[in-house]
Every structure is written in C-alpha cells, then in structure tokens.
Motif scaffolding. Structure first.
Motif, short mmCIF file in Angstrom:
data_model
loop_
_atom_site.label_atom_id
_atom_site.label_comp_id
_atom_site.label_asym_id
_atom_site.label_seq_id
_atom_site.Cartn_x
_atom_site.Cartn_y
_atom_site.Cartn_z
N PHE A 243 0.83 -1.20 0.00
CA PHE A 243 0.00 0.00 0.00
C PHE A 243 0.87 1.25 0.00
CE2 PHE A 243 -3.87 -2.08 2.30
CZ PHE A 243 -4.08 -2.86 1.18
N ASN A 244 0.22 2.41 -0.22
CA ASN A 244 0.89 3.70 -0.20
C ASN A 244 1.33 4.06 1.22
OD1 ASN A 244 0.42 6.86 0.30
ND2 ASN A 244 1.23 6.56 -1.76
N LEU A 245 2.57 4.55 1.37
CA LEU A 245 3.15 4.82 2.68
C LEU A 245 2.37 5.89 3.44
CD1 LEU A 245 5.61 4.09 4.50
CD2 LEU A 245 6.76 6.07 3.51
N ASP A 246 2.03 6.99 2.78
CA ASP A 246 1.32 8.08 3.45
C ASP A 246 -0.07 7.63 3.92
OD1 ASP A 246 1.14 10.99 4.13
OD2 ASP A 246 -0.56 10.88 2.74
N PHE A 247 -0.74 6.83 3.08
CA PHE A 247 -2.07 6.32 3.44
C PHE A 247 -1.99 5.44 4.69
CE2 PHE A 247 -5.01 2.73 3.30
CZ PHE A 247 -6.23 3.39 3.36
N ILE A 248 -0.99 4.58 4.73
CA ILE A 248 -0.84 3.67 5.88
C ILE A 248 -0.62 4.46 7.17
CG2 ILE A 248 0.65 1.93 6.93
CD1 ILE A 248 1.08 0.75 4.20
N ALA A 249 0.24 5.49 7.10
CA ALA A 249 0.53 6.28 8.31
C ALA A 249 -0.73 6.96 8.83
CB ALA A 249 1.60 7.32 8.01
N LYS A 250 -1.48 7.60 7.93
CA LYS A 250 -2.69 8.30 8.36
C LYS A 250 -3.78 7.33 8.82
CE LYS A 250 -2.16 12.54 5.65
NZ LYS A 250 -2.75 13.40 4.59
N ALA A 251 -3.92 6.21 8.10
CA ALA A 251 -4.95 5.23 8.47
C ALA A 251 -4.66 4.63 9.84
CB ALA A 251 -5.03 4.13 7.41
N ALA A 252 -3.39 4.25 10.05
CA ALA A 252 -3.02 3.65 11.33
C ALA A 252 -3.20 4.66 12.46
CB ALA A 252 -1.57 3.16 11.28
#
Length: 609
Positions: free
Chosen positions: A330-339
């Motif tokens: 997955f996209n790194l920025d998306f993972i950070a915000k989602a988590a």
C-alpha cells in the motif's frame, strides 16, 4: 487454553519501546517538519501528552482485565459484542498497518546499504517473525530486548555528539504555518505511539500484570517521548530546512553531518533494526486480537487455536502475517494516516470504557492501578482525540467509517447469532431504569480474571466459602432472633439440631463477646464429633445488636467445627480477620447487590494463602 506468562518486566518494556521507535522517529519527523517547521517538536510533545491520557486509562483497564486482545476485551465487556467486534477488527488492522509501515520504511534505508528490492526482504522478514512468534512469546520478547538496547544506545550516541552541532537560529521561524498545522501533524505522528496498544494485547502473557503493566506503559511512554524530543531537536538544529523538508531519512542524514559516513551507516542500521523491532512487536500484539475475538465466538474458532507444543496462538499469528504482507504494497502516506486515525479511535474507546466501568459500580472491577483525576482525565482525553481525528482529514474519516461498517457486517452475519455477552453499560441502564437487564455473568468473569491475575490458588477456605450458606437479612434483629435464624440455616449442613447450635452460640457469646469491630462479629463454637467444619456468612442491613454496649453489627461470620478441626478453625479465623482488615470492607459489604456479591467479597479478599 490459557497463554503462558512468559514476559518479564524487561521483556514487556522493550516490546513497548521497540514498537514505537521506528518510522515514527526515522521517517515521520521530516514529513511533519515540512508541515510545521521547527515546531515539529511541539507536535510530538502534544501527541505524547494526549497519548499519556489514554495510557493512564488503558493502564487501569489492563490491570483490571489483563487478557489477550487488550483493549478489545475491555471494550466488549464495557459496551457489548457489537461494539467489541467493530473495535477488535479495526484495532487489529491498525496494528497490522503499523507493522506494514515499519517494514516499508526499511525500503528507504536499504537504498543506503544495499541495492535490492526491499519489498521482498520485508516479506521474508515478516515470515521470519511469524515463525519466531509461533515458537514462543518468550523468544520473541528476548529478541526484542536485544534490538531495543541497540537502538537506544545508537540514538544516545547521536544526541550526545549532535548537541554541539545544534544552531539555535534554525528554530527562529518556529511555527510558520500556525498552530493548526501543529495539531494536524500531531494527528499524523500519532502512529508513533501505537506500541502502547500492542503491550496491552499481550497482558495475559506478562508476569505479575497488576504491578508490571502500568509501570511498563508509563515508563515506556516517558522513555520513548524523551528520545523522540531529543533526537528531533538535534536533527532540526543541525540540518538545513530545505534538506530536512525533502529528506526521507532525516536521522541518518543528521548522523552524516555529525559523524560522517560511518555515522550515517550506523543510524541507518539502527533504523532498520527499529523497523524490525516494530514489525516483530506488531505481529505479537495484533495476533492476539483474532484470538480474543474467537474466544468470544465472534469470528470462527480456528483463529482461537493455541499451539499445544508452543502455547502460542499460531493461527492468529499466521493470519496477522498475511495481512501485513498484503499491506506492504500500500501507499506509505495512506498507511501512516490510516493507522494513526484508528489508534486515535482506540484511545477514545479506552477513555469511554473507563467512564462506563467506573459508573457501572461493578463490584469485581478491581484494577490494581486507577487513572487519576477521574472523570476529567478521560473526558479531556476524548475531546483531544476527537480534535486530532478531525484534523487528519475527511478522506481518512470516511475510511474509518467504512472499516466500522465492515466490522458491523462481521458481527451481524457471524457473531450476533453465536454469542451474547453481558456488558457494563447494561448495569448503568439497569440502575437508571430500575429494571433487571443483567445476571452475574460479568461479575463472575471478572472474578475469575482477578484470580488469574493475582495467581490465586484456591484452598480449603475458598472451597468452604464457595458452597457455604449466606444470609442476607433486611430487617433489624436482636441477638437471639439472629442466632435462631442462623441455627436453622446451618443445622442441616452439620447434622445437628438447631436448638443445640442456638444454645452453643448463646453460651459462647455470654462467655466473651465475639464483636471485633463496630460492625463486624465472628461467633465461633466447638461441637461434638469428627471432621466437621462450616462457615455461615450473614449480612444484616439494619443490624444485629449483640449487646447494649455494642453498636449494630452488619457483617457476621459464624464458624462451627469439631475439636479435630481446631488448627483449621484458627486458620479460618485468621483468613477472615485479614479480609475484614481492608479499609473499604464495610463500604463494599453494605453496597453488595446480593448474596453472590457478598461471597465474592470474601473469596477475593486479600489474605495470605
């Protein structure tokens, strides 16, 4: 099957710290700096303060219910299986995403050391940790200890060497984009503190959790925050703003300025070990959520299987590893915000759970640690968490709502038709409406949890109390009236006539008063025969007056035994004396809802065994 208590205080501390010292320190500071400038330090401090509120609440819940699944378990027993399923599902995903984020972070640092597709390495490492966690939590914990010591040592070297290179003029334009961006960045970096949820999910496997868990959580947060602030302060103070905004390896770049190429390599290795540490802790923590959900029949029983050989939840570990492998792409920025957003939701649930459990007046909710400043602390925590969640962005909130609906779907079509658990919120509704909505199932479950937490091994005294007669008398009685009621109740148990028992009790009381304190009496008599011993417990709400010189007695323990039971008779007297020595005994005794609640007060009372 119960999980082994293999984790010592040091193991638990290193799992907590190791789960936080990765992308939150080695990647995110640069991304946050691009948004906030030098005030990135404030964003981390703000994130730590808000986390601290949730941590204090979580420490209370963890010591009251140290079970696999951590916050899922608390939420289910507080707000019901529907909310618990949703929460367990989204928190499992949050921890899995955080671990995937850690493994993806390795890709950035691998380019400094080796030229290889790091995604393949990330997948290989993930499967390595799957096997390590299946073999045993203790082994995984020991590895975590070694990794964390190495990381902290290198960060300390970085800070000590870097202080002399710091230029204070780099902090002049401290908050270029306003405080709103600082709050937004605090939401972005909130994933950095996710390790505290992981250790809560391993509570069942920690030795002496009542003592160790709150100390581990609080000390782990303090140590991690100090290292975050020191390392970020040095990095901002030594790096050019333009370079720092665009860097994906800010700490390694800072080390290159301070210590040259070998410093860059050393901190890159520390970063990769940090990612490994977080991924390892992530698999350990996240895998306990499927186990807990399965134990409650909210997902298929296969996820609750525990390896007979290693006593670890091997199916849950494998499933967690597969989810992490998928998320790696997955996209790194998306993972950070989602988590981060899901972790913020988790802390909202934690603060709510403390409020509900405190207000439910559950007798067997007995945390070893209580969050201070109740109810203001959890209320403030909820407000701050909501602000952070709103600041993260609309798209992430929509994603959270989709995940909540997915969790509800799982509950509606699987868990709803298979299980129903009593929960604390029902006790509040019951008290407000004066209607019966509850049984004693939650109180009984909490009682067993306390026994497991405190490693209480039942003895003969416990066995007698489990099966003895308990009287709960509403009206006021005089001494003779009470002794006659007690004699009638206990006579069948010891094969004696009620008159014999009554006369023996009266004779004993005339010899010497058995009133030990203003509200407690322990009449005890010796009877003829062999191998007979019993205890009758009574609460008289309006009191029994043993004599004109005594105040009314509300708690009465009658001990009856033959001469050959004299030694146990004395031990039983000692046990009761220790139990009633509790400063809150009178209050708990008078507030107990029924006979079984009275029994629990005695069974869970503090005494030597």
């Amino acid at each position: 099957m119960r999980l082994k208590k293999n984790l010592t205080f040091v193991d638990a501390f290193c799992i907590t710290v190791g789960a936080m010292l990765s992308s939150g320190l080695f990647i995110l500071p640069a991304i946050a700096y691009a948004k906030t400038g030098p005030s990135v330090c404030i964003a981390y401090l703000l994130g730590a303060i808000i986390t601290a509120i949730g941590t204090l609440c979580q420490a209370e819940l963890s010591t009251a219910m140290p079970k696999a699944g951590g916050t899922y378990f608390y939420v289910t027993r507080t707000m019901g299986t529907a909310v618990g399923t949703i929460y367990g599902f989204i928190t499992f995903l949050a921890l899995a995403l955080k671990s995937a984020f850690a493994l993806m972070g390795m890709a950035i640092f691998a380019n400094i050391l080796i030229d290889v597709d790091i995604r393949l390495i990330a997948v290989a490492l993930c499967f390595l940790f799957i096997n390590l966690n299946i073999i045993g939590t203790k082994e995984a914990g020991k590895l975590q200890t070694i990794l964390v010591i190495f990381i902290l040592a290198n960060l300390f070297i970085y800070v000590v060497n870097g202080m002399s290179y710091v230029k204070m003029n780099r902090f002049v334009n401290f908050m270029p984009n306003g405080f709103g961006e600082v709050i937004s960045s605090a939401g972005l970096i909130f994933v950095s503190f996710g390790g505290l949820l992981k250790i809560a999910s391993l509570a069942e496997e920690i030795k002496n959790p009542g003592r160790n868990l709150p100390i581990v959580m609080i000390s782990g947060l303090i140590v991690t925050t100090l290292f975050y602030l020191m390392v970020i302060f040095v990095t901002v103070g030594i790096m050019d703003a333009t370079q720092l905004k665009t860097s994906l390896t800010p700490i390694s770049d800072g080390a290159k300025i301070i210590m040259g190429k070998w410093g860059e390599i050393l901190l890159s290795i520390a970063a990769m070990i940090g990612f490994i540490s977080t991924a390892n802790a992530g698999i350990m923590g996240a895998s306990r959520y499927p186990l807990a959900l399965s134990r409650d029949d909210l997902i298929p029983p296969i996820f609750g299987k525990v390896s007979k050989k290693f006593q670890t939840p091997h199916i849950g570990i494998i499933f967690t590893g597969v989810c992490i492998v998928v998320a790696v792409f997955f996209n790194l920025d998306f993972i950070a915000k989602a988590a981060s957003s899901i972790l913020i939701l988790s802390y909202i649930f934690v603060c709510l759970a403390v409020i509900i459990l405190r207000e439910s007046s559950l007798q067997n909710y007995q945390p070893s640690f209580k969050a201070p400043f109740y109810p203001w602390l959890p209320i403030i925590g909820i407000c701050f968490d909501l602000i952070l969640l709103i600041e993260i962005g609309r798209n992430i909130i929509i994603m959270c709502l989709i995940l909540i609906l997915a969790g509800l779907f799982i509950y509606w079509f699987y868990g709803r038709i298979r299980t129903e658990k009593e929960y604390a919120l029902l006790h509040i509704i019951e008290r407000i409406s004066a209607k019966d909505f509850t049984t004693r199932s939650l109180e009984s479950e909490l009682k067993e949890i306390i026994r497991e937490r405190d490693e209480i091994i039942g003895d003969r005294f416990d066995s007698i109390i489990e099966n003895n007669i308990i009287l709960d008398i509403e009206q006021e009685l005089n001494l003779k009236e009470f002794f006659m009621v007690a004699a009638e109740a206990i006579a069948p148990h010891i094969n004696m006539s009620k008159n014999e028992i009554f006369n023996a009790l009266i004779t004993r009381e005339n010899e010497n008063s058995t009133v030990l304190s203003p509200h407690i009496a322990i009449p005890h008599i010796i009877i003829e025969g062999e191998k007979k011993f019993d205890i009758l417990i009574a609460r008289c709400k309006k009191g029994v007056r043993f004599s004109q010189s005594n105040s009314k007695v509300h708690a009465i323990f009658i001990l009856i035994g033959t001469k050959d039971e004299r030694n146990f008779h004395l031990r039983a007297l000692s046990s009761i004396a220790q139990i009633i020595h509790d400063v809150h005994f009178d209050e708990k005794w008078m507030n107990a809802k029924n006979k079984e609640a009275l029994r629990d007060i005695v069974l869970l009372g503090k005494r030597k065994r």
